[in-house]
Write an enzyme that holds these catalytic residues in place. Structure first.
Site, PDB file in Angstrom:
ATOM      1  N   ASP A 185      -0.058   0.534  -8.633  1.00 27.09           N
ATOM      2  CA  ASP A 185       0.276  -0.991  -8.874  1.00 27.09           C
ATOM      3  C   ASP A 185       0.730  -2.469  -8.193  1.00 27.09           C
ATOM      4  OD1 ASP A 185       0.254  -2.723 -12.076  1.00 27.09           O
ATOM      5  OD2 ASP A 185       3.053  -2.765 -10.980  1.00 27.09           O
TER       6      ASP A 185
ATOM      7  N   ALA B 212       6.159   0.255  -6.201  1.00 28.70           N
ATOM      8  CA  ALA B 212       6.901  -0.957  -5.290  1.00 28.70           C
ATOM      9  C   ALA B 212       6.535  -1.834  -4.974  1.00 28.70           C
ATOM     10  CB  ALA B 212       7.407  -0.104  -3.936  1.00 28.70           C
TER      11      ALA B 212
ATOM     12  N   HIS C  49      -0.397  -5.130 -10.513  1.00 27.35           N
ATOM     13  CA  HIS C  49       0.835  -6.056 -11.365  1.00 27.35           C
ATOM     14  C   HIS C  49       1.255  -5.786 -12.557  1.00 27.35           C
ATOM     15  CE1 HIS C  49       4.655  -7.023  -8.371  1.00 27.35           C
ATOM     16  NE2 HIS C  49       4.463  -7.135  -8.910  1.00 27.35           N
ATOM     17  N   ILE C  50       1.289  -4.629 -13.416  1.00 32.97           N
ATOM     18  CA  ILE C  50       1.609  -4.962 -14.877  1.00 32.97           C
ATOM     19  C   ILE C  50       2.517  -3.444 -14.973  1.00 32.97           C
ATOM     20  CG2 ILE C  50       0.214  -6.296 -15.037  1.00 32.97           C
ATOM     21  CD1 ILE C  50      -0.313  -2.895 -15.753  1.00 32.97           C
ATOM     22  N   ALA C  51       3.553  -3.386 -13.790  1.00 31.06           N
ATOM     23  CA  ALA C  51       3.460  -1.693 -14.883  1.00 31.06           C
ATOM     24  C   ALA C  51       5.010  -1.920 -15.179  1.00 31.06           C
ATOM     25  CB  ALA C  51       4.051  -0.508 -13.236  1.00 31.06           C
ATOM     26  N   GLY C  52       5.431  -2.987 -15.402  1.00 27.58           N
ATOM     27  CA  GLY C  52       6.927  -3.597 -15.885  1.00 27.58           C
ATOM     28  C   GLY C  52       6.831  -4.444 -16.281  1.00 27.58           C
TER      29      GLY C  52
ATOM     30  N   ASP D  69      17.861   8.549  -1.178  1.00 26.78           N
ATOM     31  CA  ASP D  69      18.337   6.818  -0.949  1.00 26.78           C
ATOM     32  C   ASP D  69      19.349   6.940   0.357  1.00 26.78           C
ATOM     33  OD1 ASP D  69      19.372   4.207  -1.243  1.00 26.78           O
ATOM     34  OD2 ASP D  69      18.580   3.962  -2.865  1.00 26.78           O
TER      35      ASP D  69
ATOM     36  N   GLU E 158      -2.529  -9.340  -3.504  1.00 27.10           N
ATOM     37  CA  GLU E 158      -2.556  -9.461  -4.912  1.00 27.10           C
ATOM     38  C   GLU E 158      -3.359 -11.473  -5.131  1.00 27.10           C
ATOM     39  OE1 GLU E 158       0.602  -8.612  -6.665  1.00 27.10           O
ATOM     40  OE2 GLU E 158       0.841  -6.643  -6.034  1.00 27.10           O
TER      41      GLU E 158
END
Length: 314
Positions: free
Chosen positions: A259, A234, A283-286, A173, A264
């Site tokens: 994900d 990400a 797109h459902i990891a969160g 990072d 999409e």
């Protein structure tokens, strides 16, 4: 005059009802697909609440006259024209940290599945087959090296979970200086290529920008050890999907969990379609029952605070 809030994508019902007790609320989760109707509703709206499908840009907001806030049910802001919102004095409110634990659990769960390689055999076993020989060489997650790209809230919780189950962790990072306290518990990779050369599992946690687009390309995938795993929670454009598919098909990588995608929903003929050992999720990891409640109530409260502040005489 009662303030008006438009919610264009799904939100926790309890949070919607909490807002409806205080404001004039229009909640239609499919408004993100009906842009003309959404734009018309925004003419006299004071706030808009979205997820990642609603494109909040100058075209959508052309007719609004009093919008004060855009609440984002998540943290990525690629679908929101931040410069235009600043120009219009519209505050953008992301749900920082509210879904981080859900994303971190997704990463660790997928890493375990892909390393062990045994959890897709139920139909074979139920049919009387016995693929034991094929499945006895699965790998344990303990002792493996996790490379975390991006140490925001999600990256840090992912690192903590990984260490709790016996993984070693290194991270990259460049926004954190060498004296940051995080490096006391997480190994620091000064160069991103170094992380890709060393890690058994690479997990991506960076926003999509000019500097991160195709960050994981064919060259960088080629640096990864044989049998490594790539996990992308990400943004889709961070990974070259065709290069990833090739690497898995050729056995360079043992698998991947994706994900987030360049387009999409995925278009027909997507490079990653039908590639073995690739976990594809929409797109459902969160998004879990718990994180949806946390995110929704976070945004409901912060949007309400913004509207209430503006209604208070200065």
């Amino acid at each position: 005059m009662t303030k008006k809030i438009i919610i264009s994508e799904f939100m926790d019902e309890a949070a919607v009802q909490w807002l409806a007790q205080r404001f004039d609320v229009v909640y239609e989760p499919d408004l993100c697909e009906r842009l003309e109707a959404l734009s018309a509703l925004l003419v006299d709206a004071d706030a808009l609440i979205v997820r990642n499908r609603t494109q909040v840009n100058a075209q959508l907001l052309a007719c609004q006259t009093r919008l004060q806030a855009v609440g984002r049910l998540g943290v990525g802001l690629e679908n929101i024209d931040l410069a235009f919102c600043r120009q219009q004095a519209i505050e953008v409110i992301p749900a920082l940290g509210a879904n981080a634990a859900a994303v971190a659990e997704y990463v660790i769960c997928c890493a375990m599945q892909l390393l062990r390689g045994a959890y897709a055999a139920s139909s074979e076993v139920a049919a009387g087959l016995w693929p034991r020989e094929r499945l006895i060489n699965g790998r344990e997650i303990g002792g493996k090296l996790l490379g975390v790209v991006g140490l925001g809230s999600v990256g840090r919780i992912t690192a903590n979970l990984a260490q709790a189950i016996g993984m070693r962790v290194v991270a990259y990072d460049p926004s954190l200086d060498a004296e940051h306290s995080i490096w006391q518990t997480v190994g620091c990779c000064a160069e991103l290529d170094q992380l890709f050369r060393e890690a058994d599992v690479v997990s991506l946690h960076v926003p999509l920008s000019d500097s991160t687009r195709n960050l994981v390309d064919a060259r960088r995938i080629g640096l990864m050890p044989e049998g490594a795993i790539l996990i992308n929670v990400a943004r889709g454009g961070v990974v070259d999907e065709a290069a990833l598919a090739t690497a898995v098909l050729r056995g360079k990588l043992a698998g991947a969990a994706i994900d987030v995608h360049v387009q999409e929903p995925l278009p027909p003929g997507s490079a990653l379609a039908d590639v073995p050992n690739v976990i594809l999720t929409p797109h459902i990891a969160g998004v879990t029952a718990e994180s949806n409640a946390r995110v929704s109530h976070f945004i409901a409260q912060h949007v309400a605070e913004k509207l209430n502040r503006s209604a208070t005489p200065q």
